[in-house]
Scaffold this motif. Structure first.
Motif, mmCIF file in Angstrom:
data_model
loop_
_atom_site.group_PDB
_atom_site.id
_atom_site.type_symbol
_atom_site.label_atom_id
_atom_site.label_comp_id
_atom_site.label_asym_id
_atom_site.label_seq_id
_atom_site.Cartn_x
_atom_site.Cartn_y
_atom_site.Cartn_z
ATOM 1 N N MET A 1 0.444 -0.990 0.101
ATOM 2 C CA MET A 1 0.248 0.195 -0.239
ATOM 3 C C MET A 1 0.735 0.920 0.026
ATOM 4 O O MET A 1 1.516 1.892 0.957
ATOM 5 N N SER A 2 0.776 2.176 -0.716
ATOM 6 C CA SER A 2 1.299 3.368 -0.650
ATOM 7 C C SER A 2 1.327 4.120 0.054
ATOM 8 O O SER A 2 -0.427 4.464 0.633
ATOM 9 N N VAL A 3 1.856 5.758 0.527
ATOM 10 C CA VAL A 3 1.517 6.280 1.042
ATOM 11 C C VAL A 3 0.286 7.401 0.575
ATOM 12 O O VAL A 3 -0.555 7.424 1.441
ATOM 13 N N SER A 4 -0.326 7.422 -0.134
ATOM 14 C CA SER A 4 -1.081 7.849 -0.861
ATOM 15 C C SER A 4 -2.487 7.197 -0.603
ATOM 16 O O SER A 4 -3.757 7.800 -0.486
ATOM 17 N N GLU A 5 -2.557 5.654 -1.018
ATOM 18 C CA GLU A 5 -3.513 5.027 -0.340
ATOM 19 C C GLU A 5 -3.748 5.182 1.120
ATOM 20 O O GLU A 5 -4.447 4.434 1.364
ATOM 21 N N ARG A 6 -3.061 5.518 2.198
ATOM 22 C CA ARG A 6 -3.237 5.728 3.622
ATOM 23 C C ARG A 6 -4.076 7.083 3.845
ATOM 24 O O ARG A 6 -4.329 7.648 5.046
ATOM 25 N N PRO A 9 -8.354 12.566 1.276
ATOM 26 C CA PRO A 9 -8.527 12.811 -0.237
ATOM 27 C C PRO A 9 -8.243 13.514 -0.001
ATOM 28 O O PRO A 9 -7.304 14.837 -0.389
ATOM 29 N N GLN A 10 -7.871 14.798 1.195
ATOM 30 C CA GLN A 10 -8.591 15.973 1.535
ATOM 31 C C GLN A 10 -7.215 16.686 2.047
ATOM 32 O O GLN A 10 -5.838 17.349 1.843
ATOM 33 N N HIS A 11 -6.647 15.291 2.889
ATOM 34 C CA HIS A 11 -4.546 15.194 2.481
ATOM 35 C C HIS A 11 -3.999 15.483 2.026
ATOM 36 O O HIS A 11 -2.242 16.614 1.657
ATOM 37 N N SER A 12 -4.221 14.376 0.719
ATOM 38 C CA SER A 12 -3.707 14.296 -0.633
ATOM 39 C C SER A 12 -3.601 15.597 -1.764
ATOM 40 O O SER A 12 -2.791 16.363 -1.793
ATOM 41 N N GLU A 13 -4.847 16.324 -1.422
ATOM 42 C CA GLU A 13 -5.014 17.393 -2.279
ATOM 43 C C GLU A 13 -3.804 18.392 -1.287
ATOM 44 O O GLU A 13 -4.001 19.646 -2.380
ATOM 45 N N ARG A 14 -4.095 18.687 0.009
ATOM 46 C CA ARG A 14 -3.708 19.796 0.414
ATOM 47 C C ARG A 14 -2.041 19.750 0.086
ATOM 48 O O ARG A 14 -1.682 20.858 0.195
ATOM 49 N N ILE A 15 -1.964 18.431 -0.017
ATOM 50 C CA ILE A 15 0.062 18.246 -0.115
ATOM 51 C C ILE A 15 0.011 18.539 -1.408
ATOM 52 O O ILE A 15 0.862 19.486 -1.944
ATOM 53 N N LEU A 16 -0.771 18.440 -2.435
ATOM 54 C CA LEU A 16 -0.426 19.069 -4.166
ATOM 55 C C LEU A 16 -0.757 20.506 -4.238
ATOM 56 O O LEU A 16 0.548 21.038 -4.642
ATOM 57 N N ASN A 17 -1.638 20.630 -3.375
ATOM 58 C CA ASN A 17 -2.175 22.589 -3.318
ATOM 59 C C ASN A 17 -0.316 22.565 -3.021
ATOM 60 O O ASN A 17 -0.220 23.845 -3.878
ATOM 61 N N SER A 18 0.190 22.351 -1.582
ATOM 62 C CA SER A 18 1.181 23.768 -0.973
ATOM 63 C C SER A 18 2.345 23.600 -2.283
ATOM 64 O O SER A 18 3.048 24.436 -2.485
#
Length: 85
Positions: A1-6, A9-18
């Motif tokens: 399981m990759s980090v992004s799978e854990r 969605p809101q956290h992934s979006e926050r990371i990408l937006n930064s």
């Protein structure tokens, strides 16, 4: 399981937006193999100059992790982010 799978969605979006808001404009389309410590350092200093120290710290963590992954995947020889602060 990759980090992004854990991540939720809101956290992934926050990371990408930064990254989109603070890092990508400064780096442009520069090849990861050509990135220098200075390339990674300048966006962090701009954020700190605005008094956004927490944002700069989190972005440094993200940049360092991305560059560490690039080393592990043999995309680059060394992690230029290790010397940014």
């Amino acid at each position: 399981m990759s980090v992004s799978e854990r991540w939720i969605p809101q956290h992934s979006e926050r990371i990408l937006n930064s990254l989109i808001n603070h890092l990508f404009p400064a780096l442009g389309s520069k090849d990861i193999t050509k990135l220098t410590t200075r390339d990674l350092f300048l966006p962090l200093r701009k954020i700190e100059a605005k008094g956004q120290h927490e944002t700069a710290s989190r972005l440094k963590q993200r940049i360092t992790a991305i560059m560490r992954y690039a080393v592990q995947e043999d995309m680059i020889a060394q992690n230029s982010a290790n010397d940014t602060l």
